[in-house]
Enzyme design. Structure first.
Site, PDB file in Angstrom:
ATOM      1  N   HIS A  99      40.991  35.662  34.650  1.00 44.67           N
ATOM      2  CA  HIS A  99      40.392  34.552  35.401  1.00 44.67           C
ATOM      3  C   HIS A  99      39.974  33.512  34.356  1.00 44.67           C
ATOM      4  O   HIS A  99      39.611  33.888  33.235  1.00 44.67           O
ATOM      5  CB  HIS A  99      39.097  34.944  36.112  1.00 44.67           C
ATOM      6  CG  HIS A  99      39.188  36.082  37.077  1.00 44.67           C
ATOM      7  ND1 HIS A  99      39.174  37.388  36.686  1.00 44.67           N
ATOM      8  CD2 HIS A  99      39.234  36.095  38.431  1.00 44.67           C
ATOM      9  CE1 HIS A  99      39.228  38.166  37.748  1.00 44.67           C
ATOM     10  NE2 HIS A  99      39.268  37.413  38.829  1.00 44.67           N
ATOM     11  N   ASP A 102      36.918  34.348  32.395  1.00 41.30           N
ATOM     12  CA  ASP A 102      36.958  35.542  31.534  1.00 41.30           C
ATOM     13  C   ASP A 102      37.203  35.153  30.083  1.00 41.30           C
ATOM     14  O   ASP A 102      36.723  35.817  29.170  1.00 41.30           O
ATOM     15  CB  ASP A 102      38.104  36.497  31.914  1.00 41.30           C
ATOM     16  CG  ASP A 102      38.074  36.925  33.352  1.00 41.30           C
ATOM     17  OD1 ASP A 102      36.992  36.887  33.954  1.00 41.30           O
ATOM     18  OD2 ASP A 102      39.142  37.296  33.875  1.00 41.30           O
ATOM     19  N   ASP A 294      47.540  45.713  41.645  1.00 42.79           N
ATOM     20  CA  ASP A 294      46.353  45.982  40.844  1.00 42.79           C
ATOM     21  C   ASP A 294      46.102  47.472  40.980  1.00 42.79           C
ATOM     22  O   ASP A 294      45.700  47.962  42.051  1.00 42.79           O
ATOM     23  CB  ASP A 294      45.142  45.174  41.358  1.00 42.79           C
ATOM     24  CG  ASP A 294      45.071  43.791  40.713  1.00 42.79           C
ATOM     25  OD1 ASP A 294      46.017  43.422  39.991  1.00 42.79           O
ATOM     26  OD2 ASP A 294      44.068  43.085  40.944  1.00 42.79           O
ATOM     27  N   ASP A 337      43.396  46.746  37.329  1.00 44.82           N
ATOM     28  CA  ASP A 337      42.133  46.137  37.751  1.00 44.82           C
ATOM     29  C   ASP A 337      41.138  47.293  37.822  1.00 44.82           C
ATOM     30  O   ASP A 337      40.729  47.738  38.897  1.00 44.82           O
ATOM     31  CB  ASP A 337      42.304  45.438  39.104  1.00 44.82           C
ATOM     32  CG  ASP A 337      41.172  44.459  39.363  1.00 44.82           C
ATOM     33  OD1 ASP A 337      40.182  44.520  38.620  1.00 44.82           O
ATOM     34  OD2 ASP A 337      41.275  43.660  40.310  1.00 44.82           O
TER      35      ASP A 337
HETATM   36  C1  XUL Z   1      38.150  41.939  43.059  1.00 47.37           C
HETATM   37  C2  XUL Z   1      39.483  41.826  42.462  1.00 47.37           C
HETATM   38  C3  XUL Z   1      39.715  40.661  41.561  1.00 47.37           C
HETATM   39  C4  XUL Z   1      41.088  40.099  41.636  1.00 47.37           C
HETATM   40  C5  XUL Z   1      41.290  38.837  40.862  1.00 47.37           C
HETATM   41  O1  XUL Z   1      37.985  43.033  43.881  1.00 47.37           O
HETATM   42  O2  XUL Z   1      40.329  42.660  42.667  1.00 47.37           O
HETATM   43  O3  XUL Z   1      39.411  41.051  40.268  1.00 47.37           O
HETATM   44  O4  XUL Z   1      42.035  41.016  41.193  1.00 47.37           O
HETATM   45  O5  XUL Z   1      40.378  37.859  41.190  1.00 47.37           O
HETATM   46 CO    CO Z   2      42.244  42.952  41.917  1.00 44.84          CO
END
Ligand code: XUL
Ligand code: CO
Length: 448
Positions: A99, A102, A294, A337
């Site tokens: 992001h 970050d 993710d 993630d």
């Molecule tokens: C939040 C999430 C985020 C997104 C990117 O639950 O998954 O980190 O992957 O904004």
């Molecule tokens: Co995510």
């Protein structure tokens, strides 16, 4: 050097007991014409790995990273980037994701924030060029800052909407500059808590217009990466508009945006929506909307997004099965993630988490590949629906019948014989494939 305890992480095989070696992820092993590295396209998430301090709603941070101790925002950001690239290279991951906030903290004004970002983008670009590590996706954080209290592209405040637009404009310019393969929208604050203060129609129209403007701007600047929407049903907002795969697809279809997007599906978001991850992957694949994942896992006993590193082998098999069945990743990949637990506060724990996740998905991939190769599941499903390949079933499948014809047929054929769904047999079969792969022996084809 930040990670002195760890050398480059290598593949040593299932028998290795080296804590910093891969047991199943062999990046160079070729399977089905591609290496595992090319199939899996692993990415490290910047936020959980280099920013997170282990704080939760009940407690302060437990994690103090040496690279986050400088006071000047740009000095701190550059030191953190150096740590990040050392980590990527030691782990041998081809990608990372971030992001905007970050990589460098926000400034006092939007102008200052963009100034910091521009500096950091040049810095990251150089590090990417030297290391060969690429950007799987970037995104704009439109949920942490207090201005997003009522949402971003669905805020009731048009000035906030404009700030969100400015951040996405900048995000797309960064994506283009760094050659991002995708650009992600996750709308943690795009939703509502109560209808008593919400104009849902206006918010949804505004959200669609926002996505449309992003598509237009990407075209204008020549960013040709894949747009991804990441569904999540709730948390932080009670009702999130991109609830799950089906809801997000319906939204995109309604507003004529479907062809510009695919989905970034997250395992723990699927479970929060009351689905399995493989369900979400299947729904996306059916609509040709499966973009990226993710990878993480929740905890059966905790009802929130715990973002744990994926270690559930069975889940990894079933999700990789869906991904391979859909033709594998194109622009997408596997982004972790996932964060280490707040009690796992050493820098080395970051390696343990990623090695565990990469081995889990590598093994899941190998088992899924075998299951598909042997048509172990497909043949059972084909047989189960055989009645639609002939006679009245074929007429139904080809749309050649109507209620009158079906009723006439039913009157002559009302002695129904159903066959077993054999769930237990099938689950045991998946276990057998998994156990064979653990011993590094391919499972033989099932005799049914
Ligand atoms: C939040 C999430 C985020 C997104 C990117 O639950 O998954 O980190 O992957 O904004
Ligand atoms: Co995510």
């Amino acid at each position: 050097m930040f990670f002195k305890e760890v050398e480059t992480v290598k593949y040593e095989g299932a028998d290795s007991d080296h804590p910093y070696a891969f047991k199943y992820y062999n990046p160079d092993e070729r399977i089905g014409g591609k290496t595992m590295k090319e199939h899996l396209r692993f990415a490290v998430s910047y936020w959980h790995t280099f920013d997170a301090d282990g704080s939760d709603p009940f407690g302060d941070g437990t994690i103090s990273r040496s690279w986050n101790r400088m006071t000047h925002p740009l000095d701190k950001a550059k030191t953190r980037a150096e740590a990040a690239f050392e980590f990527f290279e030691k782990l041998g991951v081809p990608y990372f994701c971030f992001h905007d906030v970050d990589v460098v903290q926000e400034g006092d004004t939007l102008r200052e924030t963009f100034f910091y970002l521009d500096k950091m983008v040049s810095f990251l670009k150089e590090m990417m060029e030297t290391s060969g590590v690429k950007l799987l996706w970037n995104t704009a954080n439109m949920f942490t800052h207090p201005r997003f209290v009522h949402g971003a592209a669905t805020s009731c405040n048009a000035d906030v909407y404009a700030i969100a637009a400015a951040k996405v404009k900048k995000g797309l310019e960064i994506a283009k500059e760094l050659g991002a393969e995708n650009y992600v929208f996750w709308g943690g604050r795009e939703g509502y808590d109560t209808l008593l203060n919400t104009n849902m129609k206006l918010e949804l129209d505004n959200l669609a217009a926002f996505y449309r403007m992003a598509v237009d701007y990407a075209n204008e600047i020549g960013f040709d990466g894949q747009f991804l929407i990441e569904p999540k049903p709730k948390e932080p907002t009670k009702h999130q508009y991109d609830f799950d795969a089906a809801t997000s697809i319906a939204f995109l279809e309604t507003y004529g945006l479907k062809k510009h997007f695919k989905l970034n599906l997250e395992a723990n978001h699927a479970t929060l929506a009351g689905h399995t991850f493989e369900h979400e992957l299947r729904v996306a694949a059916l609509h040709d909307m499966l973009g990226s994942i993710d990878a993480n896992q929740g905890d059966l006993l905790l009802g929130w997004d715990t973002d744990e590193f994926p270690t559930d082998l069975y889940g990894a098999v079933l999700s990789m099965y869906e991904i391979l069945k859909a033709g594998g990743f194109k622009a997408g990949g596997i982004n972790f993630d996932a964060k280490v637990r707040r009690a796992s506060f050493t820098d080395e724990d970051l390696f343990h988490g990623h090695i565990a996740g990469m081995d889990t998905y590598a093994l899941g991939f190998k088992v899924a590949y075998q299951l598909l190769e042997n048509r172990a599941i497909e043949s059972v499903i084909e047989e189960r629906y055989e009645s639609y390949t002939k006679g009245i079933g074929l007429d139904i499948a080809e749309g050649k019948t109507d209620l009158k014809k079906l009723a006439a047929y039913a009157l002559e054929n009302d002695r129904i014989e159903n066959k077993s769904g054999r769930q237990e047999m099938l689950k045991a079969m998946v276990n057998r494939y998994l156990l064979n792969a653990l011993r590094s022996e391919p499972a033989r084809k099932e005799k049914h």
